[in-house]
Design a protein around this motif. Structure first.
Motif, PDB file in Angstrom:
ATOM      1  N   PRO A 229      54.183  49.785  21.689  1.00  0.00           N
ATOM      2  CA  PRO A 229      55.387  50.142  22.451  1.00  0.00           C
ATOM      3  C   PRO A 229      56.474  49.076  22.390  1.00  0.00           C
ATOM      4  N   TYR A 230      57.706  49.541  22.376  1.00  0.00           N
ATOM      5  CA  TYR A 230      58.857  48.640  22.270  1.00  0.00           C
ATOM      6  C   TYR A 230      58.880  47.626  23.409  1.00  0.00           C
ATOM      7  N   ARG A 231      58.472  48.053  24.615  1.00  0.00           N
ATOM      8  CA  ARG A 231      58.560  47.151  25.768  1.00  0.00           C
ATOM      9  C   ARG A 231      57.646  45.942  25.579  1.00  0.00           C
ATOM     10  N   TRP A 232      56.490  46.140  24.919  1.00  0.00           N
ATOM     11  CA  TRP A 232      55.613  45.005  24.638  1.00  0.00           C
ATOM     12  C   TRP A 232      56.271  44.070  23.636  1.00  0.00           C
ATOM     13  N   PHE A 233      56.849  44.672  22.608  1.00  0.00           N
ATOM     14  CA  PHE A 233      57.545  43.884  21.595  1.00  0.00           C
ATOM     15  C   PHE A 233      58.676  43.082  22.238  1.00  0.00           C
ATOM     16  N   ALA A 234      59.493  43.724  23.080  1.00  0.00           N
ATOM     17  CA  ALA A 234      60.644  43.056  23.684  1.00  0.00           C
ATOM     18  C   ALA A 234      60.212  41.887  24.570  1.00  0.00           C
ATOM     19  N   LYS A 235      59.119  42.060  25.306  1.00  0.00           N
ATOM     20  CA  LYS A 235      58.670  41.017  26.223  1.00  0.00           C
ATOM     21  C   LYS A 235      58.005  39.859  25.496  1.00  0.00           C
ATOM     22  N   THR A 236      57.310  40.131  24.408  1.00  0.00           N
ATOM     23  CA  THR A 236      56.563  39.075  23.717  1.00  0.00           C
ATOM     24  C   THR A 236      57.377  38.359  22.654  1.00  0.00           C
ATOM     25  N   HIS A 237      58.420  39.020  22.134  1.00  0.00           N
ATOM     26  CA  HIS A 237      59.141  38.437  21.004  1.00  0.00           C
ATOM     27  C   HIS A 237      59.854  37.142  21.397  1.00  0.00           C
ATOM     28  N   THR A 238      60.293  37.060  22.655  1.00  0.00           N
ATOM     29  CA  THR A 238      60.967  35.853  23.125  1.00  0.00           C
ATOM     30  C   THR A 238      60.034  34.650  23.105  1.00  0.00           C
TER      31      THR A 238
ATOM     32  N   PHE B 250      69.907  50.175  31.252  1.00  0.00           N
ATOM     33  CA  PHE B 250      70.151  51.069  32.385  1.00  0.00           C
ATOM     34  C   PHE B 250      69.360  50.622  33.610  1.00  0.00           C
ATOM     35  N   GLY B 251      69.979  50.794  34.780  1.00  0.00           N
ATOM     36  CA  GLY B 251      69.290  50.539  36.039  1.00  0.00           C
ATOM     37  C   GLY B 251      68.773  49.116  36.145  1.00  0.00           C
ATOM     38  N   ASN B 252      67.528  48.971  36.566  1.00  0.00           N
ATOM     39  CA  ASN B 252      66.912  47.656  36.752  1.00  0.00           C
ATOM     40  C   ASN B 252      66.077  47.234  35.557  1.00  0.00           C
ATOM     41  N   SER B 253      66.191  47.953  34.461  1.00  0.00           N
ATOM     42  CA  SER B 253      65.409  47.618  33.274  1.00  0.00           C
ATOM     43  C   SER B 253      65.838  46.265  32.707  1.00  0.00           C
ATOM     44  N   ASN B 254      64.880  45.538  32.154  1.00  0.00           N
ATOM     45  CA  ASN B 254      65.166  44.262  31.494  1.00  0.00           C
ATOM     46  C   ASN B 254      65.184  44.404  29.986  1.00  0.00           C
ATOM     47  N   GLU B 255      65.149  45.644  29.494  1.00  0.00           N
ATOM     48  CA  GLU B 255      65.055  45.880  28.061  1.00  0.00           C
ATOM     49  C   GLU B 255      66.343  46.504  27.530  1.00  0.00           C
ATOM     50  N   PRO B 256      67.217  45.720  26.914  1.00  0.00           N
ATOM     51  CA  PRO B 256      68.403  46.311  26.278  1.00  0.00           C
ATOM     52  C   PRO B 256      68.008  47.012  24.980  1.00  0.00           C
ATOM     53  N   HIS B 257      68.542  48.212  24.784  1.00  0.00           N
ATOM     54  CA  HIS B 257      68.259  48.980  23.569  1.00  0.00           C
ATOM     55  C   HIS B 257      69.566  49.250  22.833  1.00  0.00           C
TER      56      HIS B 257
ATOM     57  N   THR C  55      63.085  55.728  25.907  1.00  0.00           N
ATOM     58  CA  THR C  55      64.043  56.833  25.910  1.00  0.00           C
ATOM     59  C   THR C  55      63.447  58.082  26.554  1.00  0.00           C
ATOM     60  N   ASN C  56      62.143  58.229  26.519  1.00  0.00           N
ATOM     61  CA  ASN C  56      61.518  59.356  27.213  1.00  0.00           C
ATOM     62  C   ASN C  56      61.695  59.245  28.726  1.00  0.00           C
ATOM     63  N   THR C  57      61.595  58.017  29.253  1.00  0.00           N
ATOM     64  CA  THR C  57      61.733  57.852  30.702  1.00  0.00           C
ATOM     65  C   THR C  57      63.176  58.049  31.158  1.00  0.00           C
TER      66      THR C  57
END
Length: 445
Positions: free
Chosen positions: A160-169, A263-270, A296-298
């Motif tokens: 999932p992208y969210r794992w990638f986004a959080k770990t890549h940093t 969007f909203g309180n998300s920490n993941e820019p797409h 994007t599904n959520t």
């Protein structure tokens, strides 16, 4: 693509040539251990140099991304470098472990270590590095294992992208650990040579970049906020058309550019291509988000008017060109978004050009299609609604059969990369100059 290919091979060959010019004894060494030591140094220098460039690319330097042809091309180079670092770092680790493996396989006699140098007569820095050598080796080994795991997370798209986004940093932290590893373990005699000077520059550039990443300062000068005005579900395309009102911080964009949106309180820019042209006095923009993954599904379930939006951009060079008399636009599926913005721009700022727009998709939402037809008619663009079930697959051969003087046109493609490559291969083989084919590489993993 030519620019990123040149920079990729230029980096690889340039660092190799520099190291070999300073260390020509690698060609004369006769014992395995001596050759192994030089290969450990070479592979480490090469891997660290490419990691430094990766960190520099990650902060999105405007002048370099423009030279590469846009941020999408910079990310493609970033990906190539990441894969190469994975290979070269593995070689570095394997060369370091090679004597132990050779002894275990009885291919090499165990060597007795002599007494450790006491530092007498050494330069103070060499003595200091010698003291921390063991720590640097341990840090390097664990950094290697961590980097391999994180690079694989980035490359395996089913993760999932969210794992990638959080770990890549975290790779920025690993890079800073490898700064210590590289400074301490570089052959001390190399510090007074161009290899040492190059390493010092790489350490400076890479470390500053890593710190900016960790402080969250990437794109800080291009950020603005706003709110969702309207959310319209396009069921035929399984997409959301999202209208956003800027708070005034968004300074405008060229038709075809994209933005990172949170969007909203998300920490993941797409990243999303902007599906509207910029109009002075209208502080808003529209994006179309296709349901392609967990994030994007959520959005379909949670996004609503009034929700806050964080924007970063604009980015990209896939923009409307007004200096070509004949253009061919080809969109595949959700790849129609930049062309919608182009059509709006043409309506607002007309130009006399011959343009054929192939809007290719299994189906398209009726409301959006009506908008595209209306804009095309008003802009004077010939619209070709291409539906696979009815028309078959669009190929370069069929395109050439449809359009006279296609060899003199500029071709602009946005959609699945394989589809675009097939069209390009056919047209270039039939006589289209490769520089006349432009493709958005909208793939950030």
């Amino acid at each position: 693509m030519k620019n990123i290919t040149r920079i990729y091979f230029g980096t690889l060959l340039g660092l190799s040539a520099l190291w070999l010019a300073v260390n020509p004894d690698i060609f004369a060494v006769q014992d395995f251990v001596g050759f192994r030591n030089l290969m450990v140094q070479y592979s480490g220098f090469l891997a660290f140099g490419m990691m430094s460039l990766i960190l520099f690319l990650s902060i999105r330097p405007v002048w370099l991304t423009r030279r590469l042809g846009g941020l999408d091309k910079a990310y493609r180079l970033h990906k190539w470098l990441g894969i190469t670092v994975l290979v070269v770092a593995t070689m570095h680790w394997a060369w370091r472990m090679a004597p132990k493996w050779a002894v275990a396989l009885e291919l090499l006699e165990p060597r007795r270590r002599g007494p450790r140098p006491d530092g007498a007569g050494m330069h103070w820095a060499q003595s200091l590095f010698l003291e921390y050598r063991g720590l640097a080796e341990s840090i390097g080994e664990w950094a290697f294992y961590s980097a391999v795991a994180l690079i694989l997370v980035a490359l395996i798209k089913c993760i999932p992208y969210r794992w990638f986004a959080k770990t890549h940093t975290v790779l920025a932290v690993i890079y800073l650990a490898l700064v210590f590893h590289s400074i301490v373990l570089l052959d001390f005699t190399n510090w007074a040579t161009p290899v040492g000077w190059a390493l010092a520059v790489m350490v400076l550039v890479g470390s500053v970049s890593a710190i900016l990443v960790l402080l969250g300062q990437i794109g800080a000068g291009r950020r603005s906020t706003g709110e969702v005005v309207e959310v319209d579900y396009l069921p035929e395309m399984q997409s959301l058309q999202i209208s956003i009102k800027s708070d005034g911080g968004w300074k405008g964009h060229r038709a075809g550019q994209f933005a990172f949106v949170r969007f909203g309180n998300s920490n993941e820019p797409h990243p999303f291509t902007i599906a509207s042209a910029w109009q002075d006095g209208v502080s808003g923009l529209t994006i179309i988000a296709k349901k392609l993954g967990d994030y994007t599904n959520t959005l379909y379930e949670t996004l609503k008017p009034g929700d806050p939006v964080a924007l970063e951009g604009p980015y990209g060079t896939f923009t409307l060109q007004r200096d070509q008399s004949h253009q061919i636009w080809i969109s595949g599926g959700i790849g129609l978004t930049p062309f919608v913005a182009w059509l709006e721009d043409l309506v607002a700022n007309p130009m006399r050009r011959e343009i054929d727009f192939y809007q290719v998709a299994p189906h398209c939402d009726g409301k959006l299609m009506a908008r595209i037809k209306d804009l095309s008619a008003r802009a004077g663009v010939r619209l070709h609604e291409w539906r696979d079930a009815r028309d078959g697959f669009l190929t370069g051969e069929r395109l050439r059969g449809d359009i006279a003087h296609w060899q003199k046109a500029g071709v602009w493609f946005c959609g699945p990369s394989g589809f675009g490559q097939a069209i390009k291969d056919d047209l270039v083989a039939a006589g289209l100059p490769s520089r006349a084919f432009h493709q958005e590489l909208f793939d950030f993993r």
